[in-house]
Structures are given as C-alpha cells and as structure tokens.
Design a protein around this motif. Sequence first.
Motif, PDB file in Angstrom:
ATOM      1  N   THR A 245       0.889  -0.952  -0.106  1.00 54.33           N
ATOM      2  CA  THR A 245      -0.229   0.007   0.141  1.00 54.33           C
ATOM      3  C   THR A 245       1.079   1.380   0.056  1.00 54.33           C
ATOM      4  O   THR A 245       2.074   1.346   0.832  1.00 54.33           O
ATOM      5  CB  THR A 245      -0.801  -0.068   1.475  1.00 54.33           C
ATOM      6  N   ILE A 246       0.693   2.097  -1.068  1.00 48.72           N
ATOM      7  CA  ILE A 246       1.614   3.278  -1.357  1.00 48.72           C
ATOM      8  C   ILE A 246       0.917   4.531  -1.288  1.00 48.72           C
ATOM      9  O   ILE A 246      -0.291   4.441  -1.753  1.00 48.72           O
ATOM     10  CB  ILE A 246       2.397   2.907  -2.521  1.00 48.72           C
ATOM     11  N   CYS A 247       1.441   5.728  -1.076  1.00 50.99           N
ATOM     12  CA  CYS A 247       1.142   7.094  -1.032  1.00 50.99           C
ATOM     13  C   CYS A 247       0.478   7.306  -2.447  1.00 50.99           C
ATOM     14  O   CYS A 247       1.540   6.983  -3.421  1.00 50.99           O
ATOM     15  CB  CYS A 247       1.960   7.855  -0.537  1.00 50.99           C
ATOM     16  N   ILE A 248      -0.379   7.705  -2.805  1.00 43.40           N
ATOM     17  CA  ILE A 248      -1.019   8.225  -4.053  1.00 43.40           C
ATOM     18  C   ILE A 248       0.022   9.147  -4.773  1.00 43.40           C
ATOM     19  O   ILE A 248       0.184   9.226  -6.116  1.00 43.40           O
ATOM     20  CB  ILE A 248      -2.480   8.803  -4.189  1.00 43.40           C
ATOM     21  N   THR A 249       0.902   9.847  -3.988  1.00 40.91           N
ATOM     22  CA  THR A 249       1.843  10.844  -4.856  1.00 40.91           C
ATOM     23  C   THR A 249       3.042  10.167  -5.522  1.00 40.91           C
ATOM     24  O   THR A 249       3.549  10.891  -6.349  1.00 40.91           O
ATOM     25  CB  THR A 249       2.561  11.806  -3.765  1.00 40.91           C
ATOM     26  N   LYS A 250       3.159   8.690  -4.936  1.00 42.27           N
ATOM     27  CA  LYS A 250       4.181   7.944  -5.586  1.00 42.27           C
ATOM     28  C   LYS A 250       3.674   7.493  -7.011  1.00 42.27           C
ATOM     29  O   LYS A 250       4.447   6.590  -7.597  1.00 42.27           O
ATOM     30  CB  LYS A 250       4.730   6.927  -4.681  1.00 42.27           C
TER      31      LYS A 250
ATOM     32  N   LYS B  50      -6.514   1.726  -7.187  1.00 43.23           N
ATOM     33  CA  LYS B  50      -6.552   2.910  -6.198  1.00 43.23           C
ATOM     34  C   LYS B  50      -7.703   2.473  -5.140  1.00 43.23           C
ATOM     35  O   LYS B  50      -8.696   2.361  -5.440  1.00 43.23           O
ATOM     36  CB  LYS B  50      -6.902   4.272  -7.095  1.00 43.23           C
TER      37      LYS B  50
ATOM     38  N   SER C  89      -8.208   4.675  -2.339  1.00 46.79           N
ATOM     39  CA  SER C  89      -8.626   6.017  -1.788  1.00 46.79           C
ATOM     40  C   SER C  89      -8.019   7.081  -2.569  1.00 46.79           C
ATOM     41  O   SER C  89      -7.185   6.901  -3.290  1.00 46.79           O
ATOM     42  CB  SER C  89      -8.279   6.051  -0.152  1.00 46.79           C
TER      43      SER C  89
ATOM     44  N   ASP D  97      -5.902   8.931  -1.262  1.00 49.69           N
ATOM     45  CA  ASP D  97      -4.492   9.164  -0.986  1.00 49.69           C
ATOM     46  C   ASP D  97      -3.699   7.926  -1.002  1.00 49.69           C
ATOM     47  O   ASP D  97      -2.264   7.841  -0.604  1.00 49.69           O
ATOM     48  CB  ASP D  97      -4.362  10.039   0.530  1.00 49.69           C
ATOM     49  N   LYS D  98      -4.264   6.621  -1.309  1.00 50.24           N
ATOM     50  CA  LYS D  98      -3.591   5.482  -1.448  1.00 50.24           C
ATOM     51  C   LYS D  98      -3.886   4.651  -2.596  1.00 50.24           C
ATOM     52  O   LYS D  98      -4.894   4.825  -2.968  1.00 50.24           O
ATOM     53  CB  LYS D  98      -3.729   4.664  -0.028  1.00 50.24           C
TER      54      LYS D  98
END
Length: 144
Positions: free
Chosen positions: A62-67, A124, A126, A128-129
């Motif tokens: 699970t990774i931050c959406i900015t990545k 995706k 959420s 943000d993740k």
Amino acid sequence: MFCFSFGQKNTNKIKVYVKLEIDDTCFRKQKFFSEEEQGIIFNNQCKSGDSFLFKKTSTSDTICITKLKKYKISSSAKIKEIEKKWRKDKFTEVQQKNKREGRLTLPYHTFDKNYIFETYLIEKISDDKFVVYPVIWRGQNVKQ
C-alpha cells in the motif's frame, strides 16, 4: 507409466503495471477470493477479458498516491504490442539457447504472458493510497 516435466525460469521478464478498472455495470464479479485458486481473482475491464490471480501467499504494497506517477501503467493494447515484439525477437533466441544447453525446445504457444511478463496490478483504494499486487495472468493454459 512415465511422466516428464520440464520447467524453465525466465529471469529477464518485462515488468508491466496494469491499472485495475472496476466497472459497476459489468455482468461478472471483478474482484473476489477464490478458494479453489487460493487467492484474489481480478477480472479487469469487463470487456477486455484480462484476468489475474493474486495468490494468498503473495504480499501487496500500500503506497501513497503521490508515488503513483513513478509507475508506468500499460494498456491491454500496449501489452499485446510488447508480447508480439517479444515473440518475434526472443522466441528463436530462447529455442537456440535451449538446444545449446540440452533442454527441450518448446512450442511457440508455451511462452505465455506469465513467462514474458512480471505483472503488477494497481488498485486505487482511496484519494491518498493505492495498492500494488504482484499477479499472474489467468487462462494462459500453461502451469506455473
């Protein structure tokens, strides 16, 4: 009765990322756990027919959406193009290598997408993740 089994590991797989696209109007389940296959089945893009298995023994991230921009997502059409090019460029090369090493040469169709690609499905979850799942292609008619 005798049974021979030959296996090959391809360490030069092409890494591809596929975006999970859930269609609420789809007639079939697009994400569910299969007891029989021991993992989560993803039927991506209702019309494309691409189907993947995330084995329950695998690990997702699970990774931050900015990545997300660091992941190059490939369309079904692009993957077909890459597969066609691989088959044209590499099939003869792999067969010649097998002959040199005393291995069985394999029919063209046995080099399925799981031999050619190291595949990851991106979902995706959420705003943000997102989750990255290492998956295998289902319906390739070759046992892994």
